[in-house]
Structure formats: C-alpha cells, structure tokens
Design a protein around this motif. Sequence first.
Motif, PDB file in Angstrom:
ATOM      1  N   VAL A  84      38.170  37.923  54.395  1.00  3.73           N
ATOM      2  CA  VAL A  84      39.272  37.878  53.433  1.00  3.73           C
ATOM      3  C   VAL A  84      39.527  39.263  52.850  1.00  3.73           C
ATOM      4  CG1 VAL A  84      38.930  35.464  52.759  1.00  3.73           C
ATOM      5  CG2 VAL A  84      37.700  37.271  51.535  1.00  3.73           C
ATOM      6  N   ASN A  85      40.728  39.427  52.312  1.00  2.00           N
ATOM      7  CA  ASN A  85      41.049  40.569  51.464  1.00  2.00           C
ATOM      8  C   ASN A  85      41.143  40.084  50.026  1.00  2.00           C
ATOM      9  OD1 ASN A  85      41.188  42.611  53.376  1.00  2.00           O
ATOM     10  ND2 ASN A  85      43.336  42.245  53.821  1.00  2.00           N
ATOM     11  N   LEU A  86      40.631  40.877  49.107  1.00  2.00           N
ATOM     12  CA  LEU A  86      40.773  40.630  47.669  1.00  2.00           C
ATOM     13  C   LEU A  86      41.593  41.775  47.100  1.00  2.00           C
ATOM     14  CD1 LEU A  86      39.414  38.189  46.148  1.00  2.00           C
ATOM     15  CD2 LEU A  86      38.292  38.747  48.306  1.00  2.00           C
ATOM     16  N   ILE A  87      42.716  41.437  46.471  1.00  2.73           N
ATOM     17  CA  ILE A  87      43.643  42.449  45.960  1.00  2.73           C
ATOM     18  C   ILE A  87      43.793  42.257  44.457  1.00  2.73           C
ATOM     19  CG2 ILE A  87      46.013  43.326  46.073  1.00  2.73           C
ATOM     20  CD1 ILE A  87      46.008  42.166  49.019  1.00  2.73           C
ATOM     21  N   TYR A  88      43.554  43.325  43.720  1.00  4.18           N
ATOM     22  CA  TYR A  88      43.660  43.288  42.261  1.00  4.18           C
ATOM     23  C   TYR A  88      44.861  44.118  41.825  1.00  4.18           C
ATOM     24  CZ  TYR A  88      38.932  41.342  42.142  1.00  4.18           C
ATOM     25  OH  TYR A  88      37.837  40.538  42.308  1.00  4.18           O
ATOM     26  N   ILE A  89      45.688  43.526  40.963  1.00  4.53           N
ATOM     27  CA  ILE A  89      46.870  44.209  40.439  1.00  4.53           C
ATOM     28  C   ILE A  89      46.858  44.079  38.919  1.00  4.53           C
ATOM     29  CG2 ILE A  89      49.382  44.397  40.505  1.00  4.53           C
ATOM     30  CD1 ILE A  89      49.349  42.884  43.167  1.00  4.53           C
ATOM     31  N   ASP A  90      46.988  45.197  38.246  1.00  6.24           N
ATOM     32  CA  ASP A  90      46.981  45.229  36.776  1.00  6.24           C
ATOM     33  C   ASP A  90      48.130  46.135  36.340  1.00  6.24           C
ATOM     34  OD1 ASP A  90      46.390  45.228  34.084  1.00  6.24           O
ATOM     35  OD2 ASP A  90      44.528  46.377  34.269  1.00  6.24           O
ATOM     36  N   THR A  91      49.167  45.543  35.758  1.00  2.86           N
ATOM     37  CA  THR A  91      50.360  46.307  35.403  1.00  2.86           C
ATOM     38  C   THR A  91      50.808  46.018  33.976  1.00  2.86           C
ATOM     39  OG1 THR A  91      51.818  44.562  36.259  1.00  2.86           O
ATOM     40  CG2 THR A  91      51.229  46.350  37.769  1.00  2.86           C
ATOM     41  N   GLU A  92      51.560  46.974  33.464  1.00  7.35           N
ATOM     42  CA  GLU A  92      52.208  46.792  32.167  1.00  7.35           C
ATOM     43  C   GLU A  92      53.668  47.192  32.316  1.00  7.35           C
ATOM     44  OE1 GLU A  92      51.910  48.602  27.659  1.00  7.35           O
ATOM     45  OE2 GLU A  92      50.049  48.328  28.807  1.00  7.35           O
TER      46      GLU A  92
ATOM     47  N   LYS B 198      54.654  43.851  28.446  1.00  8.08           N
ATOM     48  CA  LYS B 198      53.684  42.803  28.761  1.00  8.08           C
ATOM     49  C   LYS B 198      52.710  43.297  29.824  1.00  8.08           C
ATOM     50  CE  LYS B 198      53.680  37.992  30.472  1.00  8.08           C
ATOM     51  NZ  LYS B 198      54.573  36.877  30.899  1.00  8.08           N
ATOM     52  N   ARG B 199      51.435  43.007  29.617  1.00  8.80           N
ATOM     53  CA  ARG B 199      50.418  43.375  30.601  1.00  8.80           C
ATOM     54  C   ARG B 199      49.940  42.133  31.342  1.00  8.80           C
ATOM     55  NH1 ARG B 199      44.987  47.138  29.590  1.00  8.80           N
ATOM     56  NH2 ARG B 199      44.207  47.058  31.749  1.00  8.80           N
ATOM     57  N   VAL B 200      49.877  42.231  32.666  1.00  7.49           N
ATOM     58  CA  VAL B 200      49.422  41.128  33.510  1.00  7.49           C
ATOM     59  C   VAL B 200      48.401  41.676  34.507  1.00  7.49           C
ATOM     60  CG1 VAL B 200      50.069  39.435  35.268  1.00  7.49           C
ATOM     61  CG2 VAL B 200      51.562  39.803  33.298  1.00  7.49           C
ATOM     62  N   THR B 201      47.285  40.975  34.636  1.00  7.18           N
ATOM     63  CA  THR B 201      46.234  41.354  35.571  1.00  7.18           C
ATOM     64  C   THR B 201      45.936  40.167  36.476  1.00  7.18           C
ATOM     65  OG1 THR B 201      45.269  42.718  33.814  1.00  7.18           O
ATOM     66  CG2 THR B 201      43.932  42.359  35.781  1.00  7.18           C
ATOM     67  N   THR B 202      45.938  40.396  37.786  1.00 13.43           N
ATOM     68  CA  THR B 202      45.704  39.293  38.719  1.00 13.43           C
ATOM     69  C   THR B 202      44.686  39.665  39.790  1.00 13.43           C
ATOM     70  OG1 THR B 202      47.619  39.984  40.059  1.00 13.43           O
ATOM     71  CG2 THR B 202      47.980  38.231  38.438  1.00 13.43           C
ATOM     72  N   ARG B 203      44.037  38.627  40.272  1.00 13.02           N
ATOM     73  CA  ARG B 203      43.118  38.714  41.416  1.00 13.02           C
ATOM     74  C   ARG B 203      43.703  37.841  42.512  1.00 13.02           C
ATOM     75  NH1 ARG B 203      39.304  35.074  43.226  1.00 13.02           N
ATOM     76  NH2 ARG B 203      37.457  35.901  44.322  1.00 13.02           N
ATOM     77  N   CYS B 204      43.894  38.406  43.690  1.00 14.05           N
ATOM     78  CA  CYS B 204      44.575  37.695  44.773  1.00 14.05           C
ATOM     79  C   CYS B 204      43.677  37.652  46.005  1.00 14.05           C
ATOM     80  CB  CYS B 204      45.893  38.400  45.086  1.00 14.05           C
ATOM     81  SG  CYS B 204      46.932  37.562  46.299  1.00 14.05           S
ATOM     82  N   LEU B 205      43.333  36.450  46.435  1.00 19.10           N
ATOM     83  CA  LEU B 205      42.503  36.266  47.625  1.00 19.10           C
ATOM     84  C   LEU B 205      43.398  35.927  48.807  1.00 19.10           C
ATOM     85  CD1 LEU B 205      39.112  34.507  47.961  1.00 19.10           C
ATOM     86  CD2 LEU B 205      40.959  33.836  49.495  1.00 19.10           C
ATOM     87  N   VAL B 206      43.284  36.719  49.877  1.00 18.63           N
ATOM     88  CA  VAL B 206      44.124  36.536  51.063  1.00 18.63           C
ATOM     89  C   VAL B 206      43.238  36.173  52.251  1.00 18.63           C
ATOM     90  CG1 VAL B 206      45.883  37.547  52.554  1.00 18.63           C
ATOM     91  CG2 VAL B 206      45.705  38.284  50.163  1.00 18.63           C
ATOM     92  N   PRO B 207      43.253  34.903  52.665  1.00 17.46           N
ATOM     93  CA  PRO B 207      42.479  34.464  53.824  1.00 17.46           C
ATOM     94  C   PRO B 207      43.320  34.584  55.097  1.00 17.46           C
ATOM     95  CG  PRO B 207      43.515  32.589  52.810  1.00 17.46           C
ATOM     96  CD  PRO B 207      43.984  33.801  52.024  1.00 17.46           C
ATOM     97  N   PRO B 208      42.778  34.258  56.253  1.00 12.58           N
ATOM     98  CA  PRO B 208      43.627  34.118  57.442  1.00 12.58           C
ATOM     99  C   PRO B 208      44.703  33.065  57.189  1.00 12.58           C
ATOM    100  CG  PRO B 208      41.317  34.167  58.055  1.00 12.58           C
ATOM    101  CD  PRO B 208      41.353  34.050  56.559  1.00 12.58           C
ATOM    102  N   ILE B 209      45.924  33.328  57.657  1.00 16.46           N
ATOM    103  CA  ILE B 209      47.066  32.447  57.400  1.00 16.46           C
ATOM    104  C   ILE B 209      47.622  31.950  58.727  1.00 16.46           C
ATOM    105  CG2 ILE B 209      49.398  32.332  56.424  1.00 16.46           C
ATOM    106  CD1 ILE B 209      48.507  34.413  54.385  1.00 16.46           C
ATOM    107  N   ALA B 210      47.730  30.633  58.861  1.00 14.82           N
ATOM    108  CA  ALA B 210      48.104  30.022  60.140  1.00 14.82           C
ATOM    109  C   ALA B 210      49.467  30.487  60.635  1.00 14.82           C
ATOM    110  CB  ALA B 210      48.083  28.505  60.010  1.00 14.82           C
TER     111      ALA B 210
END
Length: 234
Positions: free
Chosen positions: A176-184, A188-200
């Motif tokens: 998997v890929n783990l992608i972190y995005i933290d923006t303002e 407004k500030r938003v921080t996310t963790r995104c898990l990307v697995p294989p996609i059919a």
Amino acid sequence: MQPLKTLLAISAVLIAGCASQPPVPPPQYPGLEKSDKIAIQDLRPHSESEKEIFSLLITSDAYAIYRVADTATKPTGPRLLAHRAYETLPELNNQPSIKVLHFVAYSNLQSQLRKNSLLAGFTGPIGVALLADKTFPSADVLTTQIDSQSLDKTEGKEEYTRAYFTAEENPKKSPVNLIYIDTEMLGKRVTTRCLVPPIASKPYLYLVEAYDMCISNHLALYQAKTPSKNTAAN
C-alpha cells in the motif's frame, strides 16, 4: 555476508523503481497553467520531498518502507493539490493561497518483501505503479481526518511508523501507499491520512493517480459543513 548484501542491493534497486515499465502511459494533466495564480506556501519539513529507504534489514520494524520523492510524479503532489483546489473551491479566487504543512507519501512493501525479497509477485515500477491482481486483493482508497500533531510526534526516528496500517484497513497485508496531506486555506486547517491499496479498476495505478484520489477526499472536507472522519473513494 556477501550473498545477503547482494540480495539487499537488488531489493533496493527494485524498491527504487527500476523494474519493467507498465503497459499504460502515465496520466496527463493539461490546463495546469490555469491555476498558476494559486500561491503555494510550502512549509513542509525539507525531508518530506526526498526519497528515503528506511531499512533493508529484514528484521527491522522499518524494513521495506520508504518515503517517495517529489520528483516521482509529474506534476508533484503539492502542485496537483493546488490545481484541484482551484477547480474545486471557487472561494480561492478571493484568497488564492494554500499553506502546505505536510504532503508526503510512503510505500509499505514489508509483508510482500518478507515473503519474497526479490518481488517475484510484482511487475511495474514500485512506488510509481501498484499491481492489483489475484495476489493482492483490491479495496477502496480510505481517507481519515487526523490531528496534525500526530505527524509532529512521528518525525525523525519514528517517521517510518506513518506507513503502518491496521488489520482492519488491510487484512491481507497487500502493498500500500500511505499519503499524508496537511493544508491550511480559506481560514481552515485540514489534515488527512490516505491509504491507497491495489484497486481493481486500475490494474496499474500510478502514484500521481493515487495523489489525485487522496486530494479529492482531502478537499471534500473543506466543502463539508460537518467534516466526515472517514472518506472512501475508488
């Protein structure tokens, strides 16, 4: 020791993305110049833009986890983020500035490499494309809103732990890929963790496409009146 060193060297080359090319070209993103007016304040730790293999020692907790360099995609993650924000949030026309506090991607190949350190089950450049087939069960991209302090707590020696996943998120321990995005932006500030697995639906998923999915989920939290903790996409 020489055979072991040779094996690790081969693994390092494969992790770095020097395998055979996938049969589909990378996606193109025309019209990026339209969002040139959006100022990107890149406030990330400098290391987040650089590639790093955290460990080649198979017994290490950081084995087969690596950070992906900005140069791995075109456009870069922050640039694509600014473009999608320009398209998605018309309010940016009045406040055309985005603070990027974190934008970083990690690849976790730990389970697969421990099974086969030569990546016999893979084709395509690792960290650029993930192969989805019967070996790696497909799933949805999962985005979770997190506390930005969790990234501060895992800087330095604990950074590799950002690439960890739970059994519920990835029961088959697929790469998997783990992608972190933290923006303002827009106050407004938003921080996310995104898990990307294989996609059919995408047998070859380029990293920039994974960025695009994660960015879409991230920006959706700016549009939501009551932000959702979890967002899935495929």
